[in-house]
Every structure is written in C-alpha cells, then in structure tokens.
Design a protein around this motif. Sequence first.
Motif, mmCIF file in Angstrom:
data_model
loop_
_atom_site.group_PDB
_atom_site.id
_atom_site.type_symbol
_atom_site.label_atom_id
_atom_site.label_comp_id
_atom_site.label_asym_id
_atom_site.label_seq_id
_atom_site.Cartn_x
_atom_site.Cartn_y
_atom_site.Cartn_z
ATOM 1 N N ALA A 9 -2.801 13.530 -7.423
ATOM 2 C CA ALA A 9 -3.393 12.871 -6.751
ATOM 3 C C ALA A 9 -3.597 11.121 -6.973
ATOM 4 O O ALA A 9 -4.012 11.543 -7.220
ATOM 5 C CB ALA A 9 -4.107 13.487 -5.665
ATOM 6 N N ASN A 10 -3.313 11.202 -5.609
ATOM 7 C CA ASN A 10 -3.541 9.187 -6.526
ATOM 8 C C ASN A 10 -3.651 8.360 -4.914
ATOM 9 O O ASN A 10 -2.609 7.666 -5.382
ATOM 10 C CB ASN A 10 -3.245 8.369 -7.241
ATOM 11 C CG ASN A 10 -3.074 7.504 -8.002
ATOM 12 O OD1 ASN A 10 -3.762 6.050 -7.267
ATOM 13 N ND2 ASN A 10 -3.502 7.451 -9.425
ATOM 14 N N LEU A 11 -4.644 7.833 -4.145
ATOM 15 C CA LEU A 11 -4.936 6.811 -3.145
ATOM 16 C C LEU A 11 -3.552 5.522 -3.792
ATOM 17 O O LEU A 11 -3.253 6.339 -2.248
ATOM 18 C CB LEU A 11 -6.454 7.076 -2.682
ATOM 19 C CG LEU A 11 -7.253 7.977 -3.126
ATOM 20 C CD1 LEU A 11 -8.549 7.867 -2.231
ATOM 21 C CD2 LEU A 11 -6.465 9.214 -1.474
ATOM 22 N N ALA A 12 -3.819 5.226 -4.334
ATOM 23 C CA ALA A 12 -3.289 3.648 -4.524
ATOM 24 C C ALA A 12 -1.748 4.607 -4.571
ATOM 25 O O ALA A 12 -1.320 3.148 -3.788
ATOM 26 C CB ALA A 12 -3.910 3.470 -6.295
ATOM 27 N N ASP A 13 -1.585 5.614 -5.263
ATOM 28 C CA ASP A 13 -0.105 5.591 -5.995
ATOM 29 C C ASP A 13 0.822 6.182 -3.625
ATOM 30 O O ASP A 13 1.457 5.171 -3.732
ATOM 31 C CB ASP A 13 0.420 6.443 -6.397
ATOM 32 C CG ASP A 13 -0.078 6.426 -7.804
ATOM 33 O OD1 ASP A 13 0.476 4.642 -8.302
ATOM 34 O OD2 ASP A 13 -0.139 7.028 -8.452
ATOM 35 N N LYS A 14 -0.160 6.739 -3.394
ATOM 36 C CA LYS A 14 0.177 7.064 -1.749
ATOM 37 C C LYS A 14 0.517 5.565 -0.726
ATOM 38 O O LYS A 14 1.147 5.877 -0.184
ATOM 39 C CB LYS A 14 -0.703 8.034 -1.296
ATOM 40 C CG LYS A 14 -0.824 8.862 -0.283
ATOM 41 C CD LYS A 14 -1.888 10.334 0.538
ATOM 42 C CE LYS A 14 -1.568 10.367 1.726
ATOM 43 N NZ LYS A 14 -2.943 11.015 2.030
ATOM 44 N N ALA A 15 -1.027 5.200 -1.225
ATOM 45 C CA ALA A 15 -0.746 3.971 -0.513
ATOM 46 C C ALA A 15 0.651 3.067 -0.321
ATOM 47 O O ALA A 15 0.895 2.077 0.171
ATOM 48 C CB ALA A 15 -1.863 3.154 -0.296
ATOM 49 N N TYR A 16 0.907 2.388 -1.767
ATOM 50 C CA TYR A 16 1.788 2.030 -2.074
ATOM 51 C C TYR A 16 2.707 2.622 -1.841
ATOM 52 O O TYR A 16 4.091 2.198 -0.581
ATOM 53 C CB TYR A 16 2.221 1.866 -3.820
ATOM 54 C CG TYR A 16 3.414 0.653 -4.547
ATOM 55 C CD1 TYR A 16 3.424 -0.067 -4.122
ATOM 56 C CD2 TYR A 16 4.734 1.324 -4.339
ATOM 57 C CE1 TYR A 16 4.585 -0.865 -4.762
ATOM 58 C CE2 TYR A 16 5.544 0.702 -4.935
ATOM 59 C CZ TYR A 16 5.428 -0.306 -4.639
ATOM 60 O OH TYR A 16 6.686 -0.228 -5.232
ATOM 61 N N VAL A 17 3.254 3.616 -1.597
ATOM 62 C CA VAL A 17 4.775 4.525 -1.697
ATOM 63 C C VAL A 17 4.760 4.388 0.129
ATOM 64 O O VAL A 17 5.903 4.012 0.972
ATOM 65 C CB VAL A 17 4.469 5.850 -2.142
ATOM 66 C CG1 VAL A 17 5.898 6.367 -0.936
ATOM 67 C CG2 VAL A 17 4.425 5.891 -3.095
ATOM 68 N N LYS A 18 3.705 4.902 0.411
ATOM 69 C CA LYS A 18 3.589 4.775 2.231
ATOM 70 C C LYS A 18 4.175 3.023 3.080
ATOM 71 O O LYS A 18 4.371 3.513 4.092
ATOM 72 C CB LYS A 18 1.842 5.129 2.587
ATOM 73 C CG LYS A 18 2.243 4.779 4.247
ATOM 74 C CD LYS A 18 0.780 5.707 4.840
ATOM 75 C CE LYS A 18 0.456 5.270 6.447
ATOM 76 N NZ LYS A 18 -0.843 5.687 6.751
ATOM 77 N N GLU A 19 2.989 2.170 2.448
ATOM 78 C CA GLU A 19 3.738 0.573 2.245
ATOM 79 C C GLU A 19 5.168 0.842 2.483
ATOM 80 O O GLU A 19 5.360 -0.302 2.967
ATOM 81 C CB GLU A 19 2.366 -0.136 1.318
ATOM 82 C CG GLU A 19 1.167 -0.062 2.586
ATOM 83 C CD GLU A 19 0.628 -0.789 1.560
ATOM 84 O OE1 GLU A 19 0.714 -1.601 0.572
ATOM 85 O OE2 GLU A 19 -1.108 -0.993 1.054
#
Length: 67
Positions: A9-19
């Motif tokens: 779980a990594n919030l920055a990676d999750k945000a990048y993929v979502k964007e």
Amino acid sequence: MNLSICAQANLADKAYVKEKMIAFNYMHFPDHLKGRYQEVNLYLKNAEGQIFGGIVGEICWNWLELR
C-alpha cells in the motif's frame, strides 16, 4: 526492462495510477458527461460531533462510487 507486481500500500502510487486512469477515460468520454462530478460525504454523528459511521464517495460520469 524488468517488471514486477507490488502489492504494498502506497498512497502516492495509488494516486498516480488513479490520475492516469481518469485522464485516459476522460479523453474517451462524450463531452456532455465530462463535467459531471460531485463528492458524496454523509456522516452519522452524535450531538458532540463524534463520528459513528459514514459514506464517502463520488458521483462521476453517471456512476456512484462508494468507499
């Protein structure tokens, strides 16, 4: 190139993929749906403001996503 699957779980990676997914989908959506976005935030609170539950999500492009 060497690729691997990472389940951390990594919030920055999750945000990048979502964007990136939203940007791709946005390019392929009809213009009349592009402006439809609304946050949904409902909370169950007592008189002191303590939260006991809730629903958060978005209405976007005629879809309701709850978290």
